[in-house]
Structure formats: C-alpha cells, structure tokens
Design an enzyme around this catalytic site. Structure first.
Site, PDB file in Angstrom:
ATOM      1  N   HIS A 129      36.351  49.210  50.644  1.00 53.03           N
ATOM      2  CA  HIS A 129      35.104  48.683  50.069  1.00 53.03           C
ATOM      3  C   HIS A 129      35.429  47.861  48.827  1.00 53.03           C
ATOM      4  O   HIS A 129      36.546  47.940  48.304  1.00 53.03           O
ATOM      5  CB  HIS A 129      34.189  49.849  49.667  1.00 53.03           C
ATOM      6  CG  HIS A 129      34.784  50.661  48.565  1.00 53.03           C
ATOM      7  ND1 HIS A 129      35.624  51.733  48.795  1.00 53.03           N
ATOM      8  CD2 HIS A 129      34.726  50.532  47.219  1.00 53.03           C
ATOM      9  CE1 HIS A 129      36.036  52.220  47.647  1.00 53.03           C
ATOM     10  NE2 HIS A 129      35.513  51.504  46.660  1.00 53.03           N
ATOM     11  N   HIS A 154      37.868  43.777  43.471  1.00 56.56           N
ATOM     12  CA  HIS A 154      39.096  44.096  44.208  1.00 56.56           C
ATOM     13  C   HIS A 154      38.788  45.111  45.291  1.00 56.56           C
ATOM     14  O   HIS A 154      37.806  45.850  45.196  1.00 56.56           O
ATOM     15  CB  HIS A 154      40.158  44.671  43.249  1.00 56.56           C
ATOM     16  CG  HIS A 154      39.760  45.989  42.674  1.00 56.56           C
ATOM     17  ND1 HIS A 154      38.966  46.100  41.553  1.00 56.56           N
ATOM     18  CD2 HIS A 154      39.999  47.268  43.078  1.00 56.56           C
ATOM     19  CE1 HIS A 154      38.757  47.362  41.284  1.00 56.56           C
ATOM     20  NE2 HIS A 154      39.368  48.107  42.200  1.00 56.56           N
TER      21      HIS A 154
HETATM   22  O1  3AM Z   1      36.882  50.480  44.356  1.00 58.11           O
HETATM   23  P1  3AM Z   1      37.904  51.294  43.644  1.00 58.11           P
HETATM   24  O2  3AM Z   1      38.729  52.106  44.591  1.00 58.11           O
HETATM   25  O3  3AM Z   1      38.697  50.546  42.654  1.00 58.11           O
HETATM   26  O4  3AM Z   1      38.351  54.171  41.402  1.00 58.11           O
HETATM   27  C1  3AM Z   1      37.091  54.491  41.946  1.00 58.11           C
HETATM   28  C2  3AM Z   1      36.710  53.600  43.093  1.00 58.11           C
HETATM   29  O5  3AM Z   1      37.060  52.290  42.753  1.00 58.11           O
HETATM   30  C3  3AM Z   1      36.008  54.156  40.951  1.00 58.11           C
HETATM   31  O6  3AM Z   1      34.845  54.056  41.720  1.00 58.11           O
HETATM   32  C4  3AM Z   1      35.188  53.696  43.036  1.00 58.11           C
HETATM   33  C5  3AM Z   1      34.621  54.687  44.004  1.00 58.11           C
HETATM   34  O7  3AM Z   1      35.122  55.965  43.737  1.00 58.11           O
HETATM   35  N1  3AM Z   1      35.873  55.175  39.925  1.00 58.11           N
HETATM   36  C6  3AM Z   1      36.039  56.500  40.078  1.00 58.11           C
HETATM   37  N2  3AM Z   1      35.867  57.114  38.895  1.00 58.11           N
HETATM   38  C7  3AM Z   1      35.579  56.152  37.985  1.00 58.11           C
HETATM   39  C8  3AM Z   1      35.290  56.143  36.600  1.00 58.11           C
HETATM   40  N3  3AM Z   1      35.237  57.264  35.893  1.00 58.11           N
HETATM   41  C9  3AM Z   1      35.591  54.902  38.653  1.00 58.11           C
HETATM   42  N4  3AM Z   1      35.340  53.746  38.027  1.00 58.11           N
HETATM   43  C10 3AM Z   1      35.079  53.808  36.704  1.00 58.11           C
HETATM   44  N5  3AM Z   1      35.042  54.965  36.012  1.00 58.11           N
END
Ligand code: 3AM
EC number: 3.1.4.58
Length: 171
Positions: A39, A121
């Site tokens: 995603h 990304h």
């Molecule tokens: O799309 P990506 O994989 O980069 O890293 C987590 C994931 O991002 C991010 O939210 C998306 C769905 O889980 N994520 C998880 N915890 C987070 C946080 N505390 C976060 N982004 C910002 N702050």
C-alpha cells in the site's frame, strides 16, 4: 483501533510490486511485505477509539478524491528500521495535495500526528539486512488511483494484518 489511510494498488500493479519485493528480498534480506499488504500510506492515525473510528469510516465513505496517476521510478530506504521502498524521484504534487486535504479533515477531528514531511513510498521490505543493492531491477510503474481506503492494522504478535474498514467513493 490502530488506523491509517492508504492507497491500495489494483491487482495488476500489486503483482508487479510483489515482483520488485521478491527481487529486493533476494538482495537485501529482511522481511518481505506480503502482496496483500502492499500500500501507499497517506496518513497514519495511530490508536483511535471505536466511536471515532466509526465516524471516520462514515466520512471516508462519503468522500470523493480527485483521480490521479503516480509515477514510481525510484528505489529508496529508511535506515531506521531498515525499510526498503519504491517511490518517485520527483515530488508528486497531486499526492501532496491529497495528503494535505486528508490531514485537514483528520485535524478537524482533533487527530494529532500530521508529519512535517510526506515522502510517498511503498514499503517492500522491513528490517532489511542490506539497504542498498546495485543490481535491483529498474522501477517503471504508473499507479492510477481514485479511491482512499481506511485500514485497520491488527497486530496480533506476528506481522501486522491490514483490514480495510471503508473506501471513499470511486471517482
Ligand atoms: O506505509 P509504511 O509501511 O511506510 O510504518 C507504518 C506503515 O507505513 C506506519 O503506518 C503504516 C501502516 O502501519 N506507521 C506505523 N506506526 C507509525 C507511527 N507511530 C507509523 N507512521 C508514523 N508513526
């Protein structure tokens, strides 16, 4: 409930992203994101109570976003915690606007957490052993989108499972 807003790739694109994830995994190790979890995160909401989650789901169902097309042509990484991703070389104005617009709505619900910078990304690997590899395949993908999905991230000890809660109106 731990929630986030994302673009979910259509099946053909998901397959192509999955092939890039395989290539990256072969070279960089770490944990490959399963195809069904790929995603683009537009906004991470964090923990939200059930009532607010319900309100947000209703709001997302009534929302219509401008259709767009995002060009993915670059590999990238976040050193901590070892994330390897694909995205665009150039900033994408339409995605930036969409991100701003969504955060305006989230802040109207008193949700904190708008980041100072948005780097669109698609995470392919987590906890990669190597972050850069010379022989990664060329990235040349177009992502046509017209819908945002509100997703529940369920972490039951293993890797997070992502369950769609609501989708905006297709435009
Ligand atoms: O799309 P990506 O994989 O980069 O890293 C987590 C994931 O991002 C991010 O939210 C998306 C769905 O889980 N994520 C998880 N915890 C987070 C946080 N505390 C976060 N982004 C910002 N702050």
């Amino acid at each position: 409930m731990r929630l986030f807003l994302a673009l979910v790739p259509p099946p053909g694109l998901r397959e192509r992203l999955g092939a890039l994830a395989d290539a990256a995994h072969a070279r960089c190790g770490g944990r490959r994101m399963p195809d069904e979890s790929l995603h683009l995160t537009l906004a991470f909401l964090g923990e939200v109570g059930d009532d607010l989650a319900g309100e947000l789901a209703e709001e997302i169902r009534s929302l219509a976003i401008p259709a767009g097309c995002w060009t993915l042509d670059a590999w990238g990484h976040f050193r901590c915690p070892g994330i390897v991703w694909v995205g665009g070389h150039r900033p994408d104005a339409a995605l930036q606007r969409l991100h701003e617009r969504l955060w305006d709505r989230l802040e109207a619900h008193q949700l904190p957490g708008r980041p100072s910078r948005f780097i669109p990304h698609v995470t392919l690997l987590r906890r990669a052993e190597r972050l850069e590899a010379d022989d990664l395949p060329h990235v040349d993908l177009e992502w046509s989108y017209n819908q945002v999905t509100l997703i529940h991230s369920i972490n039951d000890g293993q890797a997070a499972r992502y369950v769609p809660l609501a989708r905006s109106r297709a435009t």
